[in-house]
Design an enzyme around this catalytic site. Structure first.
Site: not given
Ligand code: EPU
Length: 421
Positions: A22-23, A93, A117, A122-123, A125-126, A305, A397
């Site tokens: 999926k990811n 998201r 969520c 999960r902002p 900002d980056q 995950d 999902r």
């Molecule tokens: N974060 C920030 N700012 C940002 C981005 C992230 O503070 O701009 C924080 C998040 O709040 C979190 C941490 O950084 O605490 C890591 O978040 P990340 O951005 O890596 O998560 P994501 O990219 O939104 C993906 C997967 C998730 C998986 C996470 C961590 C996808 C579509 N989703 O999410 O998958 O848990 O990486 O490995 O690739 C799932 O499949 O159930 C799922 C939630």
């Protein structure tokens, strides 16, 4: 609405094939926005998140052909809309992955902010900081990110923290930007590697795959490719834990064992027999399971995950274990439901202390997110009596044909109409 009903107690045995990840597919579908050529993906799992992304692409004016199961063709000849609306972003998201490609190809994107969520704030900002560094003007208006740029330009950007979709968004943006971008402190998850591999085949020039520093030489255009999606490491891990929790013997085929190394080490440590083949992995029960601590971390650490699923296993282990969630600040929503099934779990901040119990009992449970639901399925497989898992759409999902795959391994699982929720 549907529910899954599990009559627990069967030891799972046999072989199950991993589906496409999926990811990995979600960013790849957005990569198709970077080229007007056709992109073809094979081994695309039948998942709700993929249907949501298709809806998003259709809304942007992209052509899709998904008549052959498992194959998806995407052609973004032209992009007629630039909006990822709230209705889609709130259910998934990962819709934010349209931001980088839209900015790179069109110089404009209106993407709803995801907001909070079930697994934390999960902002993004980056993602925004990186695009600003590439020359984008970003404003927030009525819950939307409004981003504009003439043509993105190269930058040297360091992420403040590891973010998977943040890294993916900036890689896609930099691939069509002017000049050579350096991204530092990048996420190194295998799905990021897959994205880089596909982009390079499309004509991009990205160096440093698998490392935290990427050097991306921007191109004027990219071309279409045909690609088979990598196996879903979280699905693989979930079936291996299913073998463990039911005292079974399961081989997951067509998988990448190296992508689940942290889990395999842990499963060996708790007393399971693990056999790794070239593209398969087998987990066999070897007597009682021992309680062992785990901490989640970005790849190659133990995947967040798989944390909920591991907790279900620990709830039936001998002794006490401490599970620490280092990636998300609020990913223990499954605890309350596991406790309702008889687990002994206490949460304090980012740590959950699990005292193993002798048995769990079936109950009506519902979960708030995908992996939390998976942990309830695992608990239900091992529990005495029937477990009714409501709000099955969470499972749909991210788990391709879950009930069918579990049945093939000998589980007593049915999908039924749900009158409660
Ligand atoms: N974060 C920030 N700012 C940002 C981005 C992230 O503070 O701009 C924080 C998040 O709040 C979190 C941490 O950084 O605490 C890591 O978040 P990340 O951005 O890596 O998560 P994501 O990219 O939104 C993906 C997967 C998730 C998986 C996470 C961590 C996808 C579509 N989703 O999410 O998958 O848990 O990486 O490995 O690739 C799932 O499949 O159930 C799922 C939630």
């Amino acid at each position: 609405m549907e529910k899954i009903v599990i009559r627990g107690g069967a030891s799972l045995k046999g072989e199950v094939e991993a589906s496409g990840a999926k990811n990995a597919v979600l960013p790849l579908m957005c990569v198709a926005l970077l080229t007007s050529d056709e992109m073809t993906f094979h081994r695309v799992p039948a998942l709700r998140d993929i249907r949501t992304t298709k809806q998003l692409l259709l809304q942007l004016g992209v052509r899709l052909d998904d008549f052959t199961p498992g194959t998806l063709r995407i052609k973004a000849c032209e992009i007629t809309d630039h909006t990822a609306p709230y209705e889609l972003v709130k259910t998934m998201r990962a819709s934010v992955l349209a931001l980088g490609p839209l900015m790179a190809r069109e110089g404009r994107a209106d993407v709803s902010l995801p907001g909070g969520c079930a697994i934390g704030a999960r902002p993004i900002d980056q993602h925004l900081k990186g695009l600003e560094a590439m020359g984008a003007e970003i404003q927030l208006d009525k819950g939307y990110v409004i981003a504009r740029a003439d043509r993105l330009r190269a930058t040297d950007f360091t992420f403040d923290l590891k973010t998977v979709t943040g890294t993916e968004n900036l890689i896609m943006a930099a691939s069509l930007a002017k000049g050579t971008t350096v991204l530092r402190n990048c996420a190194v998850e295998p799905e990021v590697g897959e994205l880089i591999h596909v982009l390079n085949r499309m004509g991009a020039a990205i160096e440093g795959a698998g490392t935290e520093t990427l050097v991306i030489e921007g191109r004027d255009r990219l071309h279409g490719v045909v690609h088979e999606v990598m196996p879903d490491r979280i699905e693989v891990g979930s079936y291996l834990i299913a073998a463990a929790i039911t005292g079974g013997d399961v081989t997951v085929t067509n998988s990448r064992p190296d992508h689940v190394s942290a889990l395999l080490d842990k499963l060996q440590e708790v007393g399971l027999q693990v056999d790794v083949g070239e593209d398969s992995v087998r987990v066999r029960s070897n007597g009682p399971i021992a309680g062992r601590d785990v901490s989640t971390d970005p790849y190659p650490g133990f995947a967040t995950d798989l944390q909920a699923q591991y907790m279900a296993l620990m709830s039936l282990a001998q002794g006490t274990s401490v599970i620490r969630e280092n990636v998300f600040e609020n990913r223990f929503m499954h605890v309350q439901e596991l406790v309702r099934m008889g687990a002994d779990i206490r949460v304090s901040g980012r740590a959950a202390t699990v005292r193993g119990v002798r048995s769990l009992s079936g109950a009506h449970v519902q979960a708030t997110d995908l992996r939390a639901s998976a942990s309830l399925v695992l608990a239900g497989l091992a529990a005495e009596g029937s477990t009714h898992i409501h709000r099955v759409y969470h499972l749909d999902r991210g788990y391709d044909r879950l009930d069918e795959k579990l049945r093939n391994l000998g589980a007593d699982v049915t999908r039924e109409k749900d009158d409660i929720v």
